[in-house]
Design an enzyme around this catalytic site. Sequence first.
Site, PDB file in Angstrom:
ATOM      1  N   HIS B 119       0.845  -1.186   0.000  1.00 23.25           N
ATOM      2  CA  HIS B 119       0.000   0.000   0.000  1.00 23.25           C
ATOM      3  C   HIS B 119       0.885   1.241   0.000  1.00 23.25           C
ATOM      4  CE1 HIS B 119      -2.997   2.778   2.219  1.00 23.25           C
ATOM      5  NE2 HIS B 119      -3.231   2.829   0.929  1.00 23.25           N
ATOM      6  N   CYS B 138      -0.493   0.259   9.643  1.00 25.28           N
ATOM      7  CA  CYS B 138      -0.699   1.634   9.176  1.00 25.28           C
ATOM      8  C   CYS B 138      -2.121   1.832   8.662  1.00 25.28           C
ATOM      9  CB  CYS B 138       0.291   1.978   8.071  1.00 25.28           C
ATOM     10  SG  CYS B 138       1.959   2.185   8.677  1.00 25.28           S
ATOM     11  N   HIS B 139      -2.531   0.993   7.694  1.00 27.19           N
ATOM     12  CA  HIS B 139      -3.852   1.206   7.098  1.00 27.19           C
ATOM     13  C   HIS B 139      -4.661  -0.071   7.027  1.00 27.19           C
ATOM     14  CE1 HIS B 139      -1.001   4.223   5.491  1.00 27.19           C
ATOM     15  NE2 HIS B 139      -1.918   5.023   5.996  1.00 27.19           N
ATOM     16  N   GLY B 140      -4.232  -1.082   7.784  1.00 22.66           N
ATOM     17  CA  GLY B 140      -5.065  -2.256   7.957  1.00 22.66           C
ATOM     18  C   GLY B 140      -5.083  -3.261   6.816  1.00 22.66           C
ATOM     19  N   PRO B 153      -6.459  -1.967   1.876  1.00 22.62           N
ATOM     20  CA  PRO B 153      -6.191  -1.110   0.721  1.00 22.62           C
ATOM     21  C   PRO B 153      -5.007  -1.538  -0.153  1.00 22.62           C
ATOM     22  CG  PRO B 153      -5.396  -0.058   2.714  1.00 22.62           C
ATOM     23  CD  PRO B 153      -6.059  -1.320   3.144  1.00 22.62           C
TER      24      PRO B 153
END
Lengths: 423, 181, 278
Positions: B119, B138-140, B153
Amino acid sequence: MMSGHSTYQPQSAFMKWMERRLPIAGLVYSSFVSYPTPRNLNYWWTFGGILMFLLGAQLVTGIILVMHYTPHADMAFNSVEHIMRDVNYGWLLRYLHSNGASMFFVAVYIHMARGMYYGSYKEPREVLWILGVILYLLMMATGFLGYTLPWGQMSFWGATVITNFFSAIPLVGESVVTWLWGGYSIGNPTLQRFFSLHYLLPFVIVGVVVLHVWALHMVGQNNPTGVEPQSEKDTVAFTPYATIKDGFMMVCFCLVYAWFVFYVPNYLGHADNYIPANPSVTPTHIVPEWYYLPFYAILRAIPNKLLGVIALFGSIGILAFLPWLDTSRVRSAKYRPLFRQFFWIFILVTVGLGWLGSKPAEGGYVLASRILTFYYFAHFIIILPVLGWVEKTRPLPNSISEAILNEGLPLGASGPAPTATKN
Amino acid sequence: MTATSVEPTRRDFLYIATGTVGAVGAAAALVPLIAQMNPDASTIAAGAPVEVDLTPIAEGQVIKVFWRGAPIFINHRTKKEIEDARKVNVASLPDPQSDEKRVKSGKDQWQVLIGICTHLGCIPLAHSGEYNGYFCPCHGSVYDTSGRIRQGPAPKNLPLPPYKFLFDSKIRIGEEDAAKV
Amino acid sequence: MARSVLALVLAGSLLGLVAAAPQPSFAAGEHETPAPPRQKWSFSGPFGKFDRAQLQRGLKVYREVCAVCHGLKYVAFRNLADLGYSEAQVKAIAAEYKIKDGPNDQGEMFERPGRPADYFPTPWANENAARVQYNGVPPDMSVLAKARGYERGFPWFIFDMFTQFQEHGVDYIHALMVGYKEKPPAGFTLPQGASYNEYFPGHAIAMPPPLSDKRVDYTDGSPATTDQYAKDVSAFMMWAAEPHMEARKRIGFQVMIFLLVFAGLLYFATKKVWADAH
């Protein structure tokens, strides 16, 4: 000084829209396109443009070198070697920057000498001249700070000697030096602050250059006759006439620059600066960079520490008073037969001082330095004021065009050959 | 000046030639200014292959080594982890790739990954997330035990570095098997 | 203008000569350090190139003689490819060195064979250790060829700008290598442990004569003499100090040609533009 040959007419709708909001195109047009420039300028007038180019080149190469350089006493020398060996074209960028500094001074000395020869500092150009002296001082400071960054022997000991100038200040001298160093000797704190300032000062120079050019555009350029332009016949538009001429000389100057960078890159440097800084050994013969040598000779000519430092700074500071020390009403040396001779003697004396500055301070050299130092100051304090009174100047032409006609040269058709300084 | 038809043409040619040569020079001058930002010779040399001894890595353990400044995960997978990775329907994955293609044949237990989330470059945590594979905090983004993206993501599976087995318990990261190349 | 410039140059030279007159009296005080004799170097001049065979011989001299005391810390083994060695040869040379690395997983420093990315190890741990061992700190040889030189004096230094003489350092190093005298001249007292060298400033040098005939085996038929060793190792040091010299001179020539053409075009363009200024 007078209306330009033409004014900026925005062509496109966007430029018209822009011009009503931020008239930057109009400013550029009036300053660098239609700006009227005396048509008799010779090639000595191209060095302002060359200096602009060099300032830009130093900024670009300097900002790039910072990407690879490490301002730390333990790593500075290594990082410079890293630049020279490993970084892509690092050797080129570093040699461009180190020799660029020297070229900057070559150009500025020619620029200054031209101003002195043609009386470009005289009314109404005093502020323009003083801004130039400030620029010169800033350049000297920047050059000195930059020379310490490779952290070689000359960097270290040059920094030691120069910062010790300030120890000559009565009472507070020692404290001032400790403050400058950030320690009890030159060391890492000194290097880091010098690096910071070396990065800062060029942008200060850019700022003062803007003022310098602004002042120039207020009063207009001087010219080899020293007679102000009277009519449009005396001037040509900056573009294309001056731009192409400046461009030609810039490329010629680059030939010299490239010669040093590619063929003799260490000629203007000192071998000792390839020895890492060593606080326990002073090089046997320490000299500053060539461009400081005349002032270094003046410093050493005076046997008293405080007076020596005062003389050193005075020798530069006195330039700021030149517009008032020269009492002659005639600007150009072309019409001042006596001044012209004294001008060349002054140049020789300065070159001689430079040569003496590179020699050890002993015996005959010291005596010679003293004589030349005396003459250097006498030139400003005695010769120039007196000359203004006693000199019988040659008759001035009524206008620039008349001067060109009298010399039997068709207007401009002489092309790039220098026309104005035929003796 | 008397205007003739020849004169302006010759003059224009001179101006065009001068301008062209100037432009070529300016472009050439840009080369070193741009090239200097590329990795320098010492950085390139330091990016040489690194060798890792696998003997001390216990089953179920993930170790992290560095190659070219990037974290390389070496996962000594358990039987269950391998099974989990192989029983999924490859076609249903966001970035379809079979587990067999992500390990060296016959070395199913050794999984070597570049531990950088596809990502935005964070380092995922090993043995975590819904699939007990890798989870990027960080963003799963969630990766499975094969390092394939399953949720979140990130668009791609965790990339594989070039590496080869020198012998059963030693790999060299940074060099591909000659046969495979 | 031409005349003023000429006058300036003439007067400048005169001034220089007058000021130079007292020079001999200074020089006489310093026990006469002669200028190193000029040598022929393949890399001098605008088209100069390193002689690969000579650099390889110089490396051999460095490794077998100099490296006992002198480091070469800015030169990596990978750089030896410049000397004409193949990748495999570079790896083999690197592997002959022991490089300190670590800490390992146990937190200990360890030694391993060198890799091309490693740098030549310095033969002593720190400067104080070197002082104890060698009676001084042997300077690192990586940049020495640029860090040494000698005063050329007026007017030679002006000519050097045009003749591109840049070999002060290598000339000096060569002279130093061959400049040892077994006995100092009468009246010169040599400090304990020092040797007398004609070209060393002050003459008392801590380094004992490093080279002697037949000390290093040359396989390419070059003479195994002190003079040849000195030349080869000096050339090697020039390469070590300025590894991009060939690229510099090559690009320099291209830049000069470009600038000359561009200047020529601009000259005629300027003439044309100004012809319109009637």
